[in-house]
Design a protein around this motif. Structure first.
Motif, PDB file in Angstrom:
ATOM      1  N   ASP A 195       0.823  -1.206   0.000  1.00  0.00           N
ATOM      2  CA  ASP A 195       0.000   0.000   0.000  1.00  0.00           C
ATOM      3  C   ASP A 195       0.862   1.263   0.000  1.00  0.00           C
ATOM      4  O   ASP A 195       0.334   2.380  -0.123  1.00  0.00           O
ATOM      5  N   THR A 196       2.149   1.097   0.137  1.00  0.00           N
ATOM      6  CA  THR A 196       3.058   2.240   0.118  1.00  0.00           C
ATOM      7  C   THR A 196       2.952   2.963  -1.218  1.00  0.00           C
ATOM      8  O   THR A 196       3.098   2.363  -2.280  1.00  0.00           O
ATOM      9  N   ALA A 197       2.677   4.263  -1.159  1.00  0.00           N
ATOM     10  CA  ALA A 197       2.476   5.036  -2.380  1.00  0.00           C
ATOM     11  C   ALA A 197       2.261   6.499  -2.015  1.00  0.00           C
ATOM     12  O   ALA A 197       2.048   6.834  -0.850  1.00  0.00           O
ATOM     13  N   VAL A 198       2.290   7.344  -3.037  1.00  0.00           N
ATOM     14  CA  VAL A 198       1.767   8.700  -2.902  1.00  0.00           C
ATOM     15  C   VAL A 198       0.273   8.619  -3.219  1.00  0.00           C
ATOM     16  O   VAL A 198      -0.110   8.112  -4.275  1.00  0.00           O
ATOM     17  N   TYR A 199      -0.526   9.092  -2.295  1.00  0.00           N
ATOM     18  CA  TYR A 199      -1.976   9.058  -2.452  1.00  0.00           C
ATOM     19  C   TYR A 199      -2.468  10.439  -2.859  1.00  0.00           C
ATOM     20  O   TYR A 199      -2.118  11.451  -2.244  1.00  0.00           O
ATOM     21  N   TYR A 200      -3.289  10.456  -3.897  1.00  0.00           N
ATOM     22  CA  TYR A 200      -3.841  11.697  -4.410  1.00  0.00           C
ATOM     23  C   TYR A 200      -5.357  11.705  -4.269  1.00  0.00           C
ATOM     24  O   TYR A 200      -6.008  10.689  -4.519  1.00  0.00           O
ATOM     25  N   CYS A 201      -5.882  12.851  -3.924  1.00  0.00           N
ATOM     26  CA  CYS A 201      -7.315  13.079  -3.961  1.00  0.00           C
ATOM     27  C   CYS A 201      -7.615  13.826  -5.251  1.00  0.00           C
ATOM     28  O   CYS A 201      -6.839  14.698  -5.669  1.00  0.00           O
ATOM     29  N   ALA A 202      -8.747  13.488  -5.865  1.00  0.00           N
ATOM     30  CA  ALA A 202      -9.092  14.155  -7.114  1.00  0.00           C
ATOM     31  C   ALA A 202     -10.599  14.278  -7.258  1.00  0.00           C
ATOM     32  O   ALA A 202     -11.359  13.442  -6.757  1.00  0.00           O
ATOM     33  N   ALA A 203     -10.993  15.321  -7.940  1.00  0.00           N
ATOM     34  CA  ALA A 203     -12.387  15.526  -8.317  1.00  0.00           C
ATOM     35  C   ALA A 203     -12.482  15.363  -9.824  1.00  0.00           C
ATOM     36  O   ALA A 203     -11.758  16.040 -10.553  1.00  0.00           O
ATOM     37  N   ASP A 204     -13.342  14.441 -10.229  1.00  0.00           N
ATOM     38  CA  ASP A 204     -13.424  14.085 -11.651  1.00  0.00           C
ATOM     39  C   ASP A 204     -12.046  13.738 -12.212  1.00  0.00           C
ATOM     40  O   ASP A 204     -11.700  14.129 -13.339  1.00  0.00           O
ATOM     41  N   GLY A 205     -11.283  13.029 -11.405  1.00  0.00           N
ATOM     42  CA  GLY A 205      -9.924  12.687 -11.799  1.00  0.00           C
ATOM     43  C   GLY A 205      -9.874  11.714 -12.965  1.00  0.00           C
ATOM     44  O   GLY A 205     -10.695  10.814 -13.083  1.00  0.00           O
ATOM     45  N   ILE A 206      -8.903  11.925 -13.827  1.00  0.00           N
ATOM     46  CA  ILE A 206      -8.689  11.043 -14.962  1.00  0.00           C
ATOM     47  C   ILE A 206      -7.256  10.555 -14.918  1.00  0.00           C
ATOM     48  O   ILE A 206      -6.317  11.353 -14.786  1.00  0.00           O
ATOM     49  N   ILE A 207      -7.085   9.233 -14.996  1.00  0.00           N
ATOM     50  CA  ILE A 207      -5.767   8.645 -15.135  1.00  0.00           C
ATOM     51  C   ILE A 207      -5.721   7.921 -16.468  1.00  0.00           C
ATOM     52  O   ILE A 207      -6.733   7.426 -16.961  1.00  0.00           O
ATOM     53  N   GLN A 208      -4.566   7.879 -17.056  1.00  0.00           N
ATOM     54  CA  GLN A 208      -4.461   7.257 -18.366  1.00  0.00           C
ATOM     55  C   GLN A 208      -3.039   6.785 -18.577  1.00  0.00           C
ATOM     56  O   GLN A 208      -2.090   7.495 -18.235  1.00  0.00           O
ATOM     57  N   GLY A 209      -2.933   5.600 -19.100  1.00  0.00           N
ATOM     58  CA  GLY A 209      -1.611   5.067 -19.374  1.00  0.00           C
ATOM     59  C   GLY A 209      -0.748   4.943 -18.141  1.00  0.00           C
ATOM     60  O   GLY A 209       0.480   4.990 -18.240  1.00  0.00           O
ATOM     61  N   GLY A 210      -1.387   4.803 -16.985  1.00  0.00           N
ATOM     62  CA  GLY A 210      -0.641   4.678 -15.750  1.00  0.00           C
ATOM     63  C   GLY A 210      -0.191   5.992 -15.145  1.00  0.00           C
ATOM     64  O   GLY A 210       0.563   6.003 -14.168  1.00  0.00           O
TER      65      GLY A 210
END
Length: 126
Positions: free
Chosen positions: A93-108
């Motif tokens: 679970d180690t990671a940078v965690y981001y909060c987003a509104a209408d977030g889009i991720i693509q291609g990793g």
């Protein structure tokens, strides 16, 4: 203008718990999604959990039964607070965690679209 601000995070031993909190302002939470994403070191960005304005909640398989997303209060005008309770944390679970509104991720990649916070580090030691 939309602002997304995360808080929480930190270091914890495996099996421990952490709570992340996010405040979104200037965003109309109608037919929209807010939630959490993460990017482990050297790895791809992934959705962790999101909540739609219609109440639909999504979790990635690896966190089901361990993480819980919630709106801490009903959307008040244009302010939204969304929390992520993380229990039984694992090293992966180690990671940078981001909060987003209408977030889009693509291609990793995180932050392809939508409104994103700066991110908060979660480190789980085994």
């Amino acid at each position: 203008e939309v602002h997304v601000v995360e808080s929480g995070g930190g270091s914890v031993q495996a099996g421990g718990s952490l709570t992340l909190s996010c405040t979104v302002t200037g965003f109309t939470f109608y037919d929209a999604v807010v939630g959490w994403y993460r990017q482990p070191p050297g790895d791809l960005c992934e959705l962790v959990s999101t909540i739609h304005s219609n109440g639909e909640i999504i979790y990635t398989d690896s966190v089901k039964g361990r993480f819980s997303i919630s709106l801490d209060n009903a959307p008040d005008n244009d302010k939204i607070t969304v929390s992520l309770q993380m229990n039984s944390l694992k090293f992966e679970d180690t990671a940078v965690y981001y909060c987003a509104a209408d977030g889009i991720i693509q291609g990793g990649f995180c932050k392809v679209g939508g409104y994103w916070g700066q991110g908060t580090q979660v480190t789980v030691s085994s």
